[in-house]
Design an enzyme around this catalytic site. Structure first.
Site, PDB file in Angstrom:
ATOM      1  N   ASP A 236      66.738 -67.294  82.729  1.00 60.57           N
ATOM      2  CA  ASP A 236      66.254 -66.312  81.761  1.00 60.57           C
ATOM      3  C   ASP A 236      65.904 -65.056  82.552  1.00 60.57           C
ATOM      4  O   ASP A 236      65.693 -65.105  83.770  1.00 60.57           O
ATOM      5  CB  ASP A 236      65.037 -66.855  81.005  1.00 60.57           C
ATOM      6  CG  ASP A 236      64.861 -66.189  79.649  1.00 60.57           C
ATOM      7  OD1 ASP A 236      65.411 -65.091  79.451  1.00 60.57           O
ATOM      8  OD2 ASP A 236      64.167 -66.766  78.792  1.00 60.57           O
ATOM      9  N   TRP A 237      65.851 -63.922  81.871  1.00 55.38           N
ATOM     10  CA  TRP A 237      65.683 -62.643  82.548  1.00 55.38           C
ATOM     11  C   TRP A 237      64.323 -62.579  83.250  1.00 55.38           C
ATOM     12  O   TRP A 237      63.277 -62.573  82.614  1.00 55.38           O
ATOM     13  CB  TRP A 237      65.850 -61.514  81.550  1.00 55.38           C
ATOM     14  CG  TRP A 237      67.254 -61.007  81.420  1.00 55.38           C
ATOM     15  CD1 TRP A 237      67.658 -59.702  81.507  1.00 55.38           C
ATOM     16  CD2 TRP A 237      68.458 -61.757  81.174  1.00 55.38           C
ATOM     17  NE1 TRP A 237      69.028 -59.599  81.349  1.00 55.38           N
ATOM     18  CE2 TRP A 237      69.538 -60.846  81.141  1.00 55.38           C
ATOM     19  CE3 TRP A 237      68.729 -63.111  81.004  1.00 55.38           C
ATOM     20  CZ2 TRP A 237      70.864 -61.239  80.933  1.00 55.38           C
ATOM     21  CZ3 TRP A 237      70.048 -63.511  80.794  1.00 55.38           C
ATOM     22  CH2 TRP A 237      71.086 -62.585  80.764  1.00 55.38           C
TER      23      TRP A 237
END
Length: 789
Positions: A236-237
């Protein structure tokens, strides 16, 4: 449906042999915020990825972490929660195809969807972006969407693996879960979807799982491989804690790619003999495969089919709307009746959630547009606030009308990524409005626009209640068609509506704690409410119709139940038939086995068969086993509705379970002492770090030093507009490693930590001032830019 062909696999293997070590390492991190790095020398172009659970969120200019800045205009489809309320996988497959075709047109290779995390609590801030509190509904809806999407050649990113069930402190939180709940509730959809759909990528969750960050959790990633996962794991970012450890343990791609420090680090490790190049090849080969595939896809650029996609968005919206109350057959309405249409959301609808799923759409239908004969009163403003003038106007209008139609819901920033709700109440102004309208007109209908359950004042007095969820661009016409009886409502609740907060076994997500204990184990959602016989407002799977259905001629034959379903009313309708099973064994819960949406004309009868597998009855006690007990199979229109019922004694294993967990009625009294009988996890001391480091949060700095508090609050004031205080919690809970997303180098980070820990001169010398200036400039730019609402 796999998207990589055998020829593309072979091509990727050939290209792998041609790559230098430096080129291989370059694939481990994104090129920038939204692009996977290509190999220009071998004519492999960069590939764009994009958010997209409710429609494509393609950012072409400035990008941001919070989903605040605008993206390219497109259709906003009903949110995933609304989609699940259709109980129609066929619609989800069509949605997947529509999204995929748009991705092909926009040259996007991977769409970051679907999110299949379990709705552990109705307070979850991101519940609108997930499907259901039932793993089987989640699994079947997501399967249809993935198959549709990947049939177009576009890859999905199945997320968030695993136990990202809260937004509070999501980047540092530790989800502590017993093995049984983990297998039966939280991992089950991932297992089934990997086996059936072969997703192109899997996005790892921010949080820790039983003490290990998901992005570096080797056991978790190995489990996916054991289930047959052939794609690559993506972070995930900003979700990577230890970069090299994550790559070593199974991660293939860190996103976003704001600098190449990870690439240089891995290259050095291999050159110095600390890691094998063969293992690096295993990480990057699936990335090469999708880059080869994407290059082939660019020759197949689709043209947008706007009319067809609009029709699909409208159809999903219609079929997701749930009719919860209809006393005295107040609905459907007649155009000849005098109708008071009350509420700001009737003119300016709440149609989507906030955060990374935020879609920029040119088309937003309002209910006012489709009820032109109704008399309108505002009632409250965009934040749910009211005043005496608006209340009196609404009251007088309601008194003169035959029917009062009140549209309410949760304002945009009540439901958002990064923030969990404190309660389920509507804003105070809306509650006052409903009370005043009910006093003025007993024939009151309430329409609710929200992505998750709400508590409604004076529920017993409301004659008509419609849950419209978040319906996207074309919700106005869909709600009007239901209200006016052009079609019969057929949506069903994917999540239980409780009567009060006290009924929820998980009441809050304490911000001060970094550990979240899943003490309730498998007692979650309707499985808990039904097993504990709690008097909820509306049960899971519930939804009324304008017609009526009769179940008859039921029979059980082995692993099959058959029956006849008849539409006994005067209107075309659709019924969602649901098959559940419960067991007399201790520490068990009722669960949905199968469902099917049936369309019937008036007086039409259809013969229905619902079939299940033996493994559907198995429970996880390491390994999966079938337990001995008296099993009840029942069919109906919700988890509480038993139209047909069949009993059977099944032989199996007898398992000893902890006394505290034998019965669902004990759940509210459970504590950590009871929970320790279920888990093998060795609990670490739950305190904030004594020294500042990568996982020190902004809140830690605010709490421990008044200078840092003043500095941070000054930056946040510049960064956020007055109506965006909701994002404060998300920012305050971020660990300092999030600065890497803004291009801050490891050297600067080390200097920052040395300064925070008192070594001011030594740390100052390491800091690159330009990097810090850029971060501040980017954050201030969020305030100055046109924020997408």
């Amino acid at each position: 449906m796999k998207i990589i062909s055998e020829s593309e696999r072979k091509k990727a293997q050939q290209l792998l042999k041609q790559l230098s070590l430096s080129e291989k390492c370059s694939l481990l991190t994104g090129k920038d915020y939204w692009h996977i790095q290509g190999i220009p020398r071998l004519h492999l172009p960069d590939m764009m990825v994009s958010d997209g659970p409710s429609g494509l969120r393609k950012q072409e200019g400035k990008v941001d972490y919070l989903g605040m800045l605008p993206s390219k205009p497109t259709i906003c489809y009903p949110c995933p929660s609304a989609c699940a309320s259709t109980f129609d996988p066929n619609l989800l497959e069509q949605l997947g195809i529509a999204l995929g075709e748009e991705c092909v047109h926009e040259e996007i290779g991977i769409l970051l969807t679907p999110g299949i995390n379990h709705k552990r609590s109705s307070l979850g801030g991101r519940n609108f972006e997930y499907y259901s509190e039932d793993p089987y509904v989640t699994e079947t809806m997501a399967e249809a969407l993935i198959n549709g999407l990947q049939s177009t050649g576009v890859g999905c990113s199945l997320k968030h693996f695993c136990c990202n069930n809260q937004e509070t402190a999501r980047m540092i939180n530790n989800s502590i879960v017993d093995d049984r709940a983990l297998a039966q509730i939280y991992l089950r959809p991932f297992e089934k979807l990997i086996q059936r759909c072969q997703p192109a990528t899997i996005m790892l969750a921010y949080n820790q799982l039983n003490g290990i960050y998901c992005a570096e959790n080797k056991d978790l990633m190995d489990l996916g491989r054991q289930w047959g996962f052939e794609g690559f794991y993506i972070s995930d970012w900003g979700g990577v804690n230890d970069r090299f450890l994550s790559i070593k343990n199974g991660l293939s791609l860190e996103m976003p790619g704001m600098n190449k420090e990870l690439c240089h680090q891995v290259e050095k490790k291999i050159q110095e003999g600390e890691w094998e190049e063969d293992e690096l090849d295993q990480r990057i080969l699936p990335i090469l495969e999708i880059l080869v595939h994407h290059k082939n896809m660019q020759a197949k650029k689709e043209q947008p089919y706007t009319i067809e996609r609009e029709a699909l968005a409208k159809k999903i919206a219609r079929e997701s709307i749930v009719l919860l109350k209809n006393e005295d057959n107040l609905l459907p309405l007649s155009s000849h009746s005098s109708i008071a249409l009350i509420g700001n959301m009737a003119k300016y609808p709440r149609y989507q959630g906030a955060g990374s799923s935020n879609v920029n759409t040119d088309t937003i239908e309002s209910l006012c547009d489709f009820l032109p004969f109704a008399y309108y009163a505002k009632g409250y403003d965009e934040n749910g606030h009211t005043n005496d003038v608006w209340l009196q106007e609404a009251e007088q209008l309601a008194k003169r009308a035959q029917v009062a139609l009140v549209v309410v819901g949760l304002p945009l920033f009540y439901e958002t990524e990064g923030y969990d709700k404190k309660d389920l109440s509507l804003p105070a102004g809306m509650r006052k409005l409903i009370e005043r309208v009910l006093e003025a007109n007993e024939n009151t209908i309430v329409v609710v626009e929200s992505g998750s359950p709400v508590l409604l004042p004076h529920l017993e007095k409301i004659k008509g209640l419609v849950f419209a969820s978040l319906l996207g661009s074309y919700g106005g016409s869909a709600i009007a068609e239901i209200l006016m009886g052009q079609i019969s409502p057929s949506g069903k609740l994917n999540e239980t509506f409780v009567r009060s907060l006290s009924q929820i076994p998980i009441l809050e997500y304490p911000r001060s704690l970094r550990n979240t204990y899943y003490i309730e184990s498998i007692y979650t959602g309707y499985r808990y409410y039904d097993a504990a016989k709690i008097d909820v407002a509306f049960p899971f799977g519930y939804g009324l119709s304008y017609t009526s259905f009769f179940y008859s001629n039921g029979a059980k034959n082995g692993n099959s139940i058959t029956f006849d379903l008849t539409n006994t009313g005067k209107m075309d309708g659709k019924e969602v038939v649901q098959l559940y099973v419960s067991s007399s064994a201790p520490f068990s819960v009722p669960k949905l086995l199968r469902y099917k949406k049936i369309s019937l004309k008036p007086q039409e009868t259809k013969h229905i068969e619902l079939f299940w597998e033996r493994e559907d009855l198995e429970e996880y006690f390491d390994p999966w086993i079938l337990r001995e007990g008296d099993y009840t199979f029942y069919v109906g229109s919700s988890s509480r509705d038993r139209q047909l019922s069949f009993q059977e004694h099944i032989d199996g294993a007898n398992i000893e379970v902890p006394n505290a967990y034998q019965n669902a009625t004990y759940v509210k009294e459970l504590d950590l002492h009871d929970f320790h009988f279920l888990i093998a996890y060795e609990e670490k001391e739950n305190i904030r770090p004594k020294r500042y480091g990568m996982n020190t949060t902004i809140q830690d700095l605010i709490d421990t030093n008044w200078i840092y508090r003043l500095l941070i609050r000054g930056i946040m004031k510049k960064m956020l507009k007055d109506d965006q205080d909701i994002y404060k919690n998300l920012i305050e809970e971020m660990p300092l490693r999030i600065l890497r997303m803004y291009g801050v180098s490891q050297t600067t980070m080390e200097g920052l930590f040395e300064m925070l820990n008192g070594k001011w001169i030594q740390g100052w010398k390491k800091i690159n001032q330009n990097e810090i200036k850029k971060v501040i400039h980017d954050l201030e730019g969020l305030h100055e830019s046109e924020i997408q609402k």
